[in-house]
Design a protein around this motif. Structure first.
Motif, short mmCIF file in Angstrom:
data_model
loop_
_atom_site.label_atom_id
_atom_site.label_comp_id
_atom_site.label_asym_id
_atom_site.label_seq_id
_atom_site.Cartn_x
_atom_site.Cartn_y
_atom_site.Cartn_z
N ASN A 50 0.85 -1.18 0.00
CA ASN A 50 0.00 0.00 0.00
C ASN A 50 0.89 1.24 0.00
N HIS A 51 0.91 1.94 -1.11
CA HIS A 51 1.70 3.18 -1.19
C HIS A 51 0.79 4.41 -1.23
N GLY A 52 -0.42 4.24 -0.72
CA GLY A 52 -1.38 5.35 -0.67
C GLY A 52 -1.16 6.20 0.57
N TRP A 53 -2.20 6.97 0.93
CA TRP A 53 -2.11 7.88 2.08
C TRP A 53 -2.66 7.27 3.35
N LYS A 54 -3.61 6.36 3.23
CA LYS A 54 -4.29 5.76 4.38
C LYS A 54 -4.22 4.25 4.30
N GLU A 55 -4.62 3.61 5.39
CA GLU A 55 -4.65 2.15 5.42
C GLU A 55 -5.60 1.62 4.33
N ALA A 56 -5.33 0.40 3.90
CA ALA A 56 -6.20 -0.29 2.95
C ALA A 56 -6.58 -1.63 3.55
N SER A 98 3.18 -14.75 10.27
CA SER A 98 1.90 -15.27 10.75
C SER A 98 0.84 -15.22 9.66
N PHE A 99 -0.14 -16.11 9.80
CA PHE A 99 -1.34 -16.08 8.98
C PHE A 99 -2.42 -15.37 9.78
N GLU A 100 -3.07 -14.40 9.18
CA GLU A 100 -4.16 -13.66 9.82
C GLU A 100 -5.39 -13.78 8.93
N ASN A 101 -6.56 -13.57 9.51
CA ASN A 101 -7.78 -13.49 8.72
C ASN A 101 -7.70 -12.23 7.85
N VAL A 102 -8.04 -12.38 6.59
CA VAL A 102 -7.92 -11.26 5.64
C VAL A 102 -8.67 -10.03 6.13
N GLY A 103 -9.87 -10.19 6.62
CA GLY A 103 -10.68 -9.06 7.05
C GLY A 103 -10.17 -8.36 8.29
N VAL A 105 -6.90 -7.62 8.86
CA VAL A 105 -5.63 -6.95 8.61
C VAL A 105 -5.84 -5.64 7.87
N ARG A 106 -5.33 -4.59 8.45
CA ARG A 106 -5.31 -3.28 7.79
C ARG A 106 -3.88 -3.08 7.28
N ILE A 107 -3.76 -2.92 5.97
CA ILE A 107 -2.45 -2.78 5.35
C ILE A 107 -2.02 -1.32 5.47
N LYS A 108 -0.99 -1.10 6.25
CA LYS A 108 -0.53 0.26 6.50
C LYS A 108 0.06 0.88 5.25
N ALA A 109 -0.15 2.18 5.10
CA ALA A 109 0.44 2.92 3.99
C ALA A 109 1.94 3.02 4.24
N GLY A 110 2.70 2.93 3.18
CA GLY A 110 4.14 2.98 3.33
C GLY A 110 4.84 3.06 1.99
#
Length: 163
Positions: A50-56, A98-103, A105-110
């Protein structure tokens, strides 16, 4: 005079909102990188950055057109550790992955994928640099992965071809 000023302000606001929307549609915030799979092609890993401004957030995953995969997990790791290819979501993972449930996880912008690789090359990567990958487990060979995600209230859908 006031009416004309308000019309100009209104026009500029509409132009800015429309331009922002168009720009976001033309340049989605997520990029899809490394694609890896097990020998049978039934377990596929697709890196998401995620190279945006907010989490995805990934909101849906399908395979081979519109088939629902048997299971989908988000692999969360760090830039120094990398990813692990497994045959299933219950396989033992190396430490720090780790494996997490997809829903969940918030992918941090970076940084972009290329910027992350530059950090690895020049030795500035750390364990705090989080990386994410969508892991798909299916009962037959996976040829395509469709990933739907949300960012800034907008929904995007990307298709990744598996070679």
């Amino acid at each position: 005079m006031k009416k004309r000023l308000w019309m100009i302000v209104l026009f500029l606001m509409v132009a800015a909102i429309g331009g922002g929307y168009t720009w976001l549609r033309m340049y989605p915030p997520m990029e899809f990188g490394v694609v890896a799979q097990n020998a049978a092609g039934t377990s596929v890993l697709v890196e998401v950055t995620n190279h945006g401004w907010k989490e995805a957030k990934v909101t849906g995953v399908t395979v081979n057109g519109d088939e629902a995969p048997d299971e989908v997990k988000m692999q969360v790791s760090n830039l120094l550790r990398g990813y692990a290819i497994t045959d299933g979501p219950r396989d033992k993972l190396p430490e720090e992955i780790s494996f997490e449930n997809v829903g969940d996880v918030r992918i941090k912008a970076g940084p972009t994928n290329a910027e992350q690789m530059d950090r690895l090359d020049d030795g500035t990567a750390t364990k705090e640099d989080r990386i994410y990958a969508v892991n798909v487990f299916h009962d037959e060979k996976v040829m395509q992965v469709q990933i739907e995600y949300q960012s800034l209230g907008m929904t995007y859908r990307e298709t990744v071809d598996i070679e």
